[in-house]
Enzyme design. Structure first.
Site, mmCIF file in Angstrom:
data_model
loop_
_atom_site.group_PDB
_atom_site.id
_atom_site.type_symbol
_atom_site.label_atom_id
_atom_site.label_comp_id
_atom_site.label_asym_id
_atom_site.label_seq_id
_atom_site.Cartn_x
_atom_site.Cartn_y
_atom_site.Cartn_z
ATOM 1 N N ASP A 10 0.846 -1.198 0.000
ATOM 2 C CA ASP A 10 0.000 0.000 0.000
ATOM 3 C C ASP A 10 0.877 1.242 0.000
ATOM 4 O O ASP A 10 2.030 1.189 0.439
ATOM 5 C CB ASP A 10 -0.852 0.057 1.277
ATOM 6 C CG ASP A 10 -1.765 -1.139 1.406
ATOM 7 O OD1 ASP A 10 -2.126 -1.735 0.382
ATOM 8 O OD2 ASP A 10 -2.106 -1.467 2.562
ATOM 9 N N ARG A 11 0.294 2.338 -0.386
ATOM 10 C CA ARG A 11 1.061 3.587 -0.442
ATOM 11 C C ARG A 11 1.794 3.884 0.870
ATOM 12 O O ARG A 11 2.938 4.284 0.893
ATOM 13 C CB ARG A 11 0.127 4.745 -0.792
ATOM 14 C CG ARG A 11 0.908 6.003 -1.128
ATOM 15 C CD ARG A 11 0.305 7.221 -0.478
ATOM 16 N NE ARG A 11 -1.108 7.299 -0.723
ATOM 17 C CZ ARG A 11 -1.650 8.136 -1.592
ATOM 18 N NH1 ARG A 11 -0.890 8.940 -2.300
ATOM 19 N NH2 ARG A 11 -2.953 8.180 -1.715
#
Ligand code: URA
Length: 240
Positions: free
Chosen positions: A107-108
């Site tokens: 994920d970011r």
């Protein structure tokens, strides 16, 4: 393979980063077909021209290149983004290794071990559920996990895409005021946002998430934001 600039050839062969290779060329440490070359624009044909660095032959095989990145927070796992968001492509030497792409995703805001490969088949093999490559995550979570919650995570929790497979979970440390704790969670699946969803399923919000291992590989001392090439032994270990 097409002819390419000498510095790219050297970087692809794993001699050093492309920038460093430019310095090595300028310093007269590289020969092509027996002659020292100091011009950075020189093109060489892989498999045709003989390239040497400090007197040692540098071969460029068509071998798969695998890179390990210690991903910082704030980067999307993608090689480009239509909305102009920062992607991990900014952090790895895509110019030197065309075809490099991430193996799976973080994920970011997840940090840690992210692999990239030039061989799509290798990436697919590593991610295939039948292989069940183990990955360890260290999560900072709100509150402190009870023993019952820890056990539920190990046995499997119900997510909206089904039960999770058995996992390993350990509470590494906890704040004495009960406000947060650090948990190591090892899983063999790779569902979207799986760790965040598993911890949410037992009532704990993830505040920070770091992947520390992928299969037999761990980050070691690789600094955040830095990458390194895997050796052929490490690739073999991964793909065993
Ligand atoms: N699980 C998550 O929730 N996020 C990641 O980035 C990786 C695993």
């Amino acid at each position: 393979m097409e002819p390419m600039r000498l510095q790219k050839y050297l970087a692809r062969a794993g001699v050093a980063s492309r920038r460093k290779c430019e310095e090595l060329i300028a310093a007269g440490r590289v020969k092509v077909n027996g002659a020292t070359v100091r011009e950075l624009g020189t093109k060489v044909a892989p498999g045709v021209d003989a390239v040497e660095f400090d007197g040692e032959a540098v071969a460029l095989s068509g071998e798969t290149v695998v890179i390990m990145l210690n991903k910082p927070a704030g980067y999307l796992t993608a090689m480009s983004d239509a909305r102009g968001e920062d992607t991990v492509a900014k952090l790895v030497p895509v110019g030197d290794y065309p075809g490099l792409f991430p193996v799976g995703r973080l994920d970011r805001d997840t940090t840690g071990l992210l692999l990239f490969a030039t061989d799509g088949e290798l990436g697919n093999r590593l991610l295939h559920p039948s292989r069940g490559v183990g990955k360890c995550y260290v999560a900072e979570v709100a509150g402190v996990l009870s023993e019952g919650e820890r056990r539920r995570l190990e046995e499997g929790v119900e997510l909206d895409d089904g039960m999770t497979a058995p996992a390993r979970c350990e509470v590494l440390s906890a704040r004495s005021d009960g406000s947060r704790c650090t948990v190591a969670l090892s899983i063999h699946e790779g569902r979207k946002r799986q760790v965040r969803r598993m911890l949410a399923a037992v009532g704990h919000e993830v505040l920070a998430l770091d992947r520390t291992t992928f299969g037999a590989l761990s980050l070691g001392g690789l600094p955040r934001g830095q990458w390194r090439l895997l050796s052929s032994e490490e690739v073999a270990l991964l793909d065993a």
